[in-house]
Enzyme design. Structure first.
Site, PDB file in Angstrom:
ATOM      1  N   ASN A 284       0.925  20.154 -20.188  1.00  0.00           N
ATOM      2  CA  ASN A 284       0.653  19.362 -21.393  1.00  0.00           C
ATOM      3  C   ASN A 284       0.692  20.208 -22.669  1.00  0.00           C
ATOM      4  O   ASN A 284       0.225  19.762 -23.714  1.00  0.00           O
ATOM      5  CB  ASN A 284      -0.717  18.686 -21.265  1.00  0.00           C
ATOM      6  CG  ASN A 284      -0.747  17.710 -20.113  1.00  0.00           C
ATOM      7  OD1 ASN A 284       0.246  17.042 -19.839  1.00  0.00           O
ATOM      8  ND2 ASN A 284      -1.858  17.651 -19.405  1.00  0.00           N
TER       9      ASN A 284
ATOM     10  N   LYS B 295       3.659  11.673 -11.019  1.00  0.00           N
ATOM     11  CA  LYS B 295       2.845  10.862 -11.929  1.00  0.00           C
ATOM     12  C   LYS B 295       3.602   9.564 -12.184  1.00  0.00           C
ATOM     13  O   LYS B 295       4.762   9.591 -12.612  1.00  0.00           O
ATOM     14  CB  LYS B 295       2.629  11.582 -13.263  1.00  0.00           C
ATOM     15  CG  LYS B 295       1.500  12.596 -13.222  1.00  0.00           C
ATOM     16  CD  LYS B 295       1.167  13.077 -14.620  1.00  0.00           C
ATOM     17  CE  LYS B 295       0.075  14.122 -14.596  1.00  0.00           C
ATOM     18  NZ  LYS B 295      -0.162  14.732 -15.911  1.00  0.00           N
TER      19      LYS B 295
ATOM     20  N   LYS C 252       8.034  23.323 -12.632  1.00  0.00           N
ATOM     21  CA  LYS C 252       7.147  22.161 -12.464  1.00  0.00           C
ATOM     22  C   LYS C 252       6.700  22.052 -11.007  1.00  0.00           C
ATOM     23  O   LYS C 252       5.524  21.798 -10.724  1.00  0.00           O
ATOM     24  CB  LYS C 252       7.842  20.882 -12.917  1.00  0.00           C
ATOM     25  CG  LYS C 252       6.927  19.679 -12.730  1.00  0.00           C
ATOM     26  CD  LYS C 252       7.093  18.602 -13.744  1.00  0.00           C
ATOM     27  CE  LYS C 252       5.965  17.574 -13.569  1.00  0.00           C
ATOM     28  NZ  LYS C 252       6.107  16.432 -14.415  1.00  0.00           N
TER      29      LYS C 252
ATOM     30  N   HIS D 234       0.720  13.459 -28.806  1.00  0.00           N
ATOM     31  CA  HIS D 234       0.197  12.101 -28.613  1.00  0.00           C
ATOM     32  C   HIS D 234      -0.377  11.557 -29.908  1.00  0.00           C
ATOM     33  O   HIS D 234      -0.228  10.366 -30.204  1.00  0.00           O
ATOM     34  CB  HIS D 234      -0.851  12.091 -27.491  1.00  0.00           C
ATOM     35  CG  HIS D 234      -0.236  12.306 -26.137  1.00  0.00           C
ATOM     36  ND1 HIS D 234      -0.923  12.805 -25.062  1.00  0.00           N
ATOM     37  CD2 HIS D 234       1.034  12.104 -25.691  1.00  0.00           C
ATOM     38  CE1 HIS D 234      -0.107  12.902 -24.011  1.00  0.00           C
ATOM     39  NE2 HIS D 234       1.080  12.486 -24.373  1.00  0.00           N
TER      40      HIS D 234
ATOM     41  N   ARG E 222      -2.278  22.194 -13.646  1.00  0.00           N
ATOM     42  CA  ARG E 222      -1.254  21.220 -14.036  1.00  0.00           C
ATOM     43  C   ARG E 222      -1.373  20.848 -15.524  1.00  0.00           C
ATOM     44  O   ARG E 222      -0.395  20.464 -16.154  1.00  0.00           O
ATOM     45  CB  ARG E 222      -1.328  19.962 -13.160  1.00  0.00           C
ATOM     46  CG  ARG E 222      -0.175  19.008 -13.440  1.00  0.00           C
ATOM     47  CD  ARG E 222       0.021  17.946 -12.365  1.00  0.00           C
ATOM     48  NE  ARG E 222       1.129  17.082 -12.725  1.00  0.00           N
ATOM     49  CZ  ARG E 222       1.776  16.286 -11.900  1.00  0.00           C
ATOM     50  NH1 ARG E 222       1.420  16.228 -10.633  1.00  0.00           N
ATOM     51  NH2 ARG E 222       2.773  15.524 -12.314  1.00  0.00           N
TER      52      ARG E 222
ATOM     53  N   HIS F 247       9.355  11.085 -27.817  1.00  0.00           N
ATOM     54  CA  HIS F 247       8.323  11.885 -27.145  1.00  0.00           C
ATOM     55  C   HIS F 247       8.667  13.384 -27.146  1.00  0.00           C
ATOM     56  O   HIS F 247       7.850  14.224 -27.524  1.00  0.00           O
ATOM     57  CB  HIS F 247       8.111  11.379 -25.722  1.00  0.00           C
ATOM     58  CG  HIS F 247       7.142  12.197 -24.943  1.00  0.00           C
ATOM     59  ND1 HIS F 247       5.786  12.191 -25.207  1.00  0.00           N
ATOM     60  CD2 HIS F 247       7.322  13.085 -23.934  1.00  0.00           C
ATOM     61  CE1 HIS F 247       5.177  13.029 -24.380  1.00  0.00           C
ATOM     62  NE2 HIS F 247       6.086  13.585 -23.598  1.00  0.00           N
TER      63      HIS F 247
ATOM     64  N   GLU G 113      11.087  19.405 -23.821  1.00  0.00           N
ATOM     65  CA  GLU G 113      10.334  19.651 -22.578  1.00  0.00           C
ATOM     66  C   GLU G 113      10.858  20.908 -21.863  1.00  0.00           C
ATOM     67  O   GLU G 113      10.107  21.615 -21.209  1.00  0.00           O
ATOM     68  CB  GLU G 113      10.424  18.445 -21.635  1.00  0.00           C
ATOM     69  CG  GLU G 113       9.777  17.170 -22.167  1.00  0.00           C
ATOM     70  CD  GLU G 113       8.260  17.100 -21.950  1.00  0.00           C
ATOM     71  OE1 GLU G 113       7.659  18.072 -21.445  1.00  0.00           O
ATOM     72  OE2 GLU G 113       7.676  16.058 -22.320  1.00  0.00           O
TER      73      GLU G 113
ATOM     74  N   GLU H  62      -3.909  17.425 -11.031  1.00  0.00           N
ATOM     75  CA  GLU H  62      -4.361  17.922 -12.345  1.00  0.00           C
ATOM     76  C   GLU H  62      -5.869  18.162 -12.433  1.00  0.00           C
ATOM     77  O   GLU H  62      -6.561  17.630 -13.286  1.00  0.00           O
ATOM     78  CB  GLU H  62      -3.898  16.965 -13.449  1.00  0.00           C
ATOM     79  CG  GLU H  62      -3.882  17.667 -14.816  1.00  0.00           C
ATOM     80  CD  GLU H  62      -3.138  16.884 -15.886  1.00  0.00           C
ATOM     81  OE1 GLU H  62      -2.014  16.421 -15.627  1.00  0.00           O
ATOM     82  OE2 GLU H  62      -3.698  16.753 -16.983  1.00  0.00           O
TER      83      GLU H  62
ATOM     84  N   ARG I 220       0.824  -1.237   0.000  1.00  0.00           N
ATOM     85  CA  ARG I 220       0.000   0.000   0.000  1.00  0.00           C
ATOM     86  C   ARG I 220       0.846   1.270   0.000  1.00  0.00           C
ATOM     87  O   ARG I 220       0.395   2.334   0.426  1.00  0.00           O
ATOM     88  CB  ARG I 220      -0.975   0.024   1.176  1.00  0.00           C
ATOM     89  CG  ARG I 220      -1.945  -1.131   1.147  1.00  0.00           C
ATOM     90  CD  ARG I 220      -3.202  -0.831   1.935  1.00  0.00           C
ATOM     91  NE  ARG I 220      -4.126  -1.941   1.807  1.00  0.00           N
ATOM     92  CZ  ARG I 220      -4.165  -2.973   2.652  1.00  0.00           C
ATOM     93  NH1 ARG I 220      -3.365  -3.012   3.684  1.00  0.00           N
ATOM     94  NH2 ARG I 220      -5.028  -3.937   2.465  1.00  0.00           N
TER      95      ARG I 220
ATOM     96  N   HIS J 231       1.206  18.609 -26.023  1.00  0.00           N
ATOM     97  CA  HIS J 231       1.095  17.158 -25.863  1.00  0.00           C
ATOM     98  C   HIS J 231      -0.097  16.544 -26.605  1.00  0.00           C
ATOM     99  O   HIS J 231      -0.064  15.362 -26.916  1.00  0.00           O
ATOM    100  CB  HIS J 231       1.033  16.789 -24.378  1.00  0.00           C
ATOM    101  CG  HIS J 231       2.386  16.822 -23.712  1.00  0.00           C
ATOM    102  ND1 HIS J 231       3.142  17.968 -23.633  1.00  0.00           N
ATOM    103  CD2 HIS J 231       3.131  15.848 -23.120  1.00  0.00           C
ATOM    104  CE1 HIS J 231       4.281  17.692 -23.010  1.00  0.00           C
ATOM    105  NE2 HIS J 231       4.298  16.424 -22.690  1.00  0.00           N
TER     106      HIS J 231
HETATM  107  N1  GLY Z   1       4.282  15.487 -17.534  1.00  0.00           N
HETATM  108  C1  GLY Z   1       3.169  16.255 -17.165  1.00  0.00           C
HETATM  109  C2  GLY Z   1       2.884  16.246 -15.701  1.00  0.00           C
HETATM  110  O1  GLY Z   1       3.667  15.744 -14.925  1.00  0.00           O
HETATM  111  O2  GLY Z   1       1.843  16.723 -15.302  1.00  0.00           O
END
Ligand code: GLY
Length: 372
Positions: free
Chosen positions: A246, A144, A228, A253, A242, A267, A186, A238, A122, A249
Site C-alpha cells: 500500500n 483480494k 507481490k 485514496h 502485505r 488509481h 504500480e 495482510e 461457498r 495508497h
Molecule cells: N493491492 C494491494 C494488495 O493486493 O495487497
C-alpha cells in the site's frame, strides 16, 4: 518466451504465466485446471470487442464449452447489482462447485468475478486473464476480491486466490498511453518498496517499456508479480508485511476521494503521486535523504507522469480536508492511521509515527510545489 511465477500457497498454490500470445493458448493453459470442459467468462464492454473472440476461439479449439457475460466497463460495475447479475449468470449457466469461471478484464472485472467466485456455492475456482497493466502487476495476483460500498471502495470482499493467472503482454498494446502509465505507477511502487535494483532497472528501461518493447514489458511484469507473490506468501491476509504493497495508497485514496473517483485521477496516477509524497514525508521526518524523493520524482517526470497534487486537473480541498480523507483509509487500526514510509529507495516500512503537521506541510507543498 513465457515466464512462470509460482505462488506457493499450499493447497491454494497457483501459477502466473507471463508472455506473448497467451490469449491464443488460453484453452490449452486452462484445460489442466478444469475438472470438466466447461467455463463461464465475465468481461466488460471495452474488453469484449478487443479480446473476447480470441479467448473464445482458444477455448473452442481446446474443446471447452463456454458462455460469456459482458458487463458495463468502469468502477461503478463493482456493485451489489452487478455482483448479483454475475451470480445469476453463473447459476443459469449451471456452474457447479468444481467448475472454473474466468475474469477477462482489468481490476474491476477481476475483483468482481473473484468475489462472485468466492461466494458462489461457498467458493468455486477462477482464472484471471488481466488485460490492463495494473491488473497484470497487482490486482489479479494475491486474492483480494470485492466490490465497493457507498461508504468507500473495496469495503465488501473476500480473500480468494485464483487458480491460474494468464498475463498476456500483447494485450497491453491495446491500452491508451494514459492507462499504460497509470499501471506503471504500480510497477514503480515495487521498486520503491523493496527492490532498489529494480527501480534502477526501470530508470534505464522505462522508455523501452513505454515504446512497447515486449521483452522489457514481460520482465517488468515478471519482477512485479514475483515481488507481490513473495509478500502474499509471507502474509496472505495482510496482518503485517502485505501492507507494504500500500505504499503511496493512503495519499492516493484521499486524492481519489477528493476527485470523486473520476477519470480526473486514475488509481495508478494517484499511486505515483502518493509514492512521491510518501518519500517526501520520509525525507522531512529525517528517515531518508532528500536525494531519495528527488530521484523518485525525476523518474516519474521522465516517464511523463504526475508527481504532485498540483498536476491533477481538478479543484482540490484544503490540506486539512485531504488529511481527514486519509483517515477514512482501510488501514486505520483502532483509530490509528498507519503509513508506509521509507529509509531509502527499496526500503519501505510500516509506521504509525507520522505527525499530522508533517503530512500537512507535504500536502501544502505538493499543491503549490513552488512554495516548497
Ligand atoms: N493491492 C494491494 C494488495 O493486493 O495487497
Amino acid at each position: 518466451m513465457t515466464q512462470v511465477v509460482h505462488v506457493p500457497l499450499e493447497d491454494r498454490a497457483y501459477d502466473i504465466h507471463i508472455g506473448r500470445g497467451l490469449m491464443g493458448q488460453a484453452g490449452a493453459l486452462i484445460e489442466p485446471v478444469l475438472q470438466r470442459a466447461k467455463v463461464a467468462i465475465v468481461t466488460d464492454n471495452n474488453v469484449a470487442p478487443l479480446h473476447l473472440h480470441r479467448l473464445k476461439e482458444a477455448l473452442q479449439s481446446a474443446g471447452i464449452a463456454h458462455a460469456a457475460l459482458i458487463l458495463p466497463a468502469g468502477e461503478a460495475t463493482k456493485s451489489w447489482t452487478h455482483l448479483s447479475q454475475t451470480i445469476d449468470f453463473f447459476l443459469n449457466e449451471k456452474i457447479e462447485r468444481r467448475d472454473v469461471v474466468i475474469a477477462l478484464g482489468g481490476g474491476v472485472i477481476g475483483d468482481l468475478v473473484g468475489f462472485a467466485a468466492a461466494i458462489l456455492r461457498r467458493g468455486v475456482r477462477f482464472v484471471q486473464i488481466p488485460t490492463s497493466l495494473l491488473a497484470q502487476v497487482d490486482s489479479s495476483v494475491g486474492g483480494k476480491t470485492g466490490i465497493n460500498a457507498a461508504q468507500g471502495k473495496n469495503l465488501i470482499g473476500a480473500f480468494h486466490q485464483p487458480s491460474l493467472v494468464l498475463a498476456d503482454i500483447d494485450v497491453l498494446d491495446t491500452l491508451t498511453p494514459r492507462d499504460f502509465l497509470a499501471g506503471y505507477g504500480e510497477v514503480v511502487k515495487y521498486g520503491l518498496l523493496g527492490n532498489a535494483p529494480f527501480f534502477a532497472w526501470l530508470e534505464k528501461n522505462g522508455p523501452a517499456l513505454i515504446a512497447g518493447d515486449p521483452a522489457a514489458r514481460s520482465e517488468a511484469v515478471r519482477v512485479s508479480c514475483q515481488m507481490k507473490a513473495d509478500i502474499v506468501v509471507r502474509d496472505e491476509t495482510e496482518q503485517g508485511d502485505r501492507a507494504l504493497l500500500n505504499l503511496g495508497h493512503t495519499f492516493c485514496h484521499a486524492l481519489e476521494a477528493a476527485t470523486g473517483y473520476s477519470d480526473r485521477l486514475l488509481h495508478g496516477e494517484g499511486v505515483a503521486i502518493g509514492c512521491a509524497l510518501a518519500f517526501e514525508t520520509s525525507a522531512r521526518l529525517g528517515l531518508c535523504s532528500q536525494e531519495a524523493p528527488s530521484r523518485v520524482r525525476a523518474h516519474l517526470k521522465a516517464m511523463g507522469m504526475k508527481t504532485d497534487i498540483s498536476d491533477i486537473d481538478a479543484a482540490m480541498p484544503e490540506p486539512e480536508d485531504l488529511f481527514s480523507l486519509m483517515g477514512q483509509d482501510k488501514k486505520v487500526v483502532a483509530g490509528q492511521l498507519n503509513f508506509i514510509m521509507a529509509r531509502d529507495i527499496g526500503q519501505a516500512f510500516v509506521t504509525a509515527d507520522v505527525s499530522e503537521a508533517v503530512i500537512l506541510s507535504v500536502l501544502e507543498a505538493s499543491m503549490d510545489p513552488r512554495s516548497a
